[in-house]
Write a protein that holds these residues in place. Structure first.
Motif, short mmCIF file in Angstrom:
data_model
loop_
_atom_site.label_atom_id
_atom_site.label_comp_id
_atom_site.label_asym_id
_atom_site.label_seq_id
_atom_site.Cartn_x
_atom_site.Cartn_y
_atom_site.Cartn_z
N ALA A 54 28.31 -1.65 82.80
CA ALA A 54 29.23 -3.08 83.24
C ALA A 54 30.02 -3.40 82.14
O ALA A 54 31.27 -3.73 82.37
N ALA A 55 29.64 -3.54 80.79
CA ALA A 55 30.39 -4.28 79.93
C ALA A 55 31.25 -3.28 79.23
O ALA A 55 32.40 -3.77 78.91
N ALA A 56 31.15 -2.11 79.38
CA ALA A 56 32.26 -1.10 78.68
C ALA A 56 33.42 -1.32 79.45
O ALA A 56 34.62 -1.49 78.78
N PRO A 57 33.62 -0.95 80.80
CA PRO A 57 34.86 -1.32 81.35
C PRO A 57 35.27 -2.56 81.32
O PRO A 57 36.34 -3.15 81.25
N ALA A 58 34.38 -3.74 81.35
CA ALA A 58 34.78 -4.97 81.25
C ALA A 58 35.45 -5.24 79.88
O ALA A 58 36.55 -5.90 79.74
N LEU A 62 39.15 -6.83 79.92
CA LEU A 62 39.25 -8.15 79.57
C LEU A 62 40.05 -8.32 78.05
O LEU A 62 40.84 -9.29 77.89
N LEU A 63 39.51 -7.49 77.30
CA LEU A 63 40.27 -7.67 75.80
C LEU A 63 41.31 -6.31 75.52
O LEU A 63 41.81 -6.18 74.41
N ASP A 64 41.64 -5.82 76.73
CA ASP A 64 42.94 -4.97 76.58
C ASP A 64 42.73 -4.06 75.62
O ASP A 64 43.49 -3.67 74.60
N ARG A 65 41.54 -3.02 75.60
CA ARG A 65 41.21 -2.19 74.75
C ARG A 65 42.11 -0.98 74.95
O ARG A 65 42.01 -0.36 76.04
N PRO A 66 42.67 -0.38 74.08
CA PRO A 66 43.59 0.83 74.56
C PRO A 66 42.84 2.32 74.27
O PRO A 66 41.64 2.21 73.54
N PHE A 67 43.16 3.22 74.90
CA PHE A 67 42.61 4.34 74.78
C PHE A 67 43.34 5.11 73.51
O PHE A 67 44.48 5.23 73.25
N VAL A 68 42.54 5.44 72.40
CA VAL A 68 43.27 6.14 71.16
C VAL A 68 42.41 7.53 71.35
O VAL A 68 41.16 7.71 71.04
N PRO A 69 43.62 8.31 71.53
CA PRO A 69 43.03 10.06 71.73
C PRO A 69 42.25 10.42 70.64
O PRO A 69 41.34 11.19 70.70
N LEU A 70 42.45 9.89 69.33
CA LEU A 70 41.52 10.54 68.21
C LEU A 70 40.24 10.24 68.16
O LEU A 70 39.40 10.65 67.56
N VAL A 136 34.68 5.89 74.12
CA VAL A 136 35.84 6.51 74.63
C VAL A 136 37.06 5.76 74.97
O VAL A 136 38.15 6.32 74.91
N HIS A 137 36.96 4.50 75.32
CA HIS A 137 38.02 3.38 75.28
C HIS A 137 37.95 2.37 74.39
O HIS A 137 38.52 1.36 74.80
N THR A 138 37.54 2.84 73.21
CA THR A 138 37.59 1.58 72.20
C THR A 138 36.87 0.32 72.55
O THR A 138 37.07 -0.68 71.92
#
Length: 172
Positions: A54-58, A62-70, A136-138
């Motif tokens: 639950a927390a990872a996608p939240a 909520l904190l607008d974490r970017p996907f960083v490919p590296l 995976v999504h910072t």
């Protein structure tokens, strides 16, 4: 974000499959005199794993974490490898595998598959996934918090499991 939600959703489905296997194996073990150890810590493990999912996608949302490919792609590979290791453990242990610590009398200790090299390979998968899946999504806060909580829980869990296996083997 939507692709990340798909990944999390797939992990949730995987967890449900695990629970189905675990329930079936628990019934089998109990029918053969299986004894459960460590009941007090088990609900905390469930809470920690549910919180991770639950927390990872939240955190991402909520904190607008970017996907960083590296970071994201290698962490996705680690998460997938962790799933592979987990199911290798499940397949190797067969009916003896469970999400709980259950020991069936007179069953031999499994020494094949990943257990040839590690005493608790499933926990390697848990640690790897708990760190990698959020990253995976910072979602680094989730990775950090789950890893810390998981370290405490696994310390208890491994002690309980080792004691249960020693007891089952008839050693004091």
């Amino acid at each position: 974000m939507s692709a990340y939600l798909v990944v999390i959703g797939l992990v949730v489905l995987e967890r449900l499959a695990e629970l189905t296997v675990a329930r079936r194996n628990l019934a089998w073990a109990r029918s053969r005199g299986g004894v459960e150890y460590g009941r007090r810590h088990y609900p905390w493990i469930v809470v920690a794993h549910a919180a991770l999912l639950a927390a990872a996608p939240a955190e991402v949302w909520l904190l607008d974490r970017p996907f960083v490919p590296l970071l994201g792609w290698p962490m996705l590979a680690v998460a997938l490898l962790a799933q592979g290791l987990r199911w290798w453990c499940i397949g190797t242990l067969g009916r003896q595998w469970n999400t709980r610590v259950v020991v069936v009398p007179d069953m031999p200790l499994v020494r094949g598959g990943p257990y040839r090299w590690l005493r608790h390979p499933n926990y390697v998968a848990v640690v790897a996934e708990g760190l990698a899946l959020p990253l995976v999504h910072t979602a680094w806060l989730t990775a950090l918090c789950f890893t810390a909580a998981n370290a405490v829980l696994l310390t208890v869990r491994v002690r309980v499991e080792n004691a249960a296996l020693i007891t089952a083997a008839g050693r004091p």
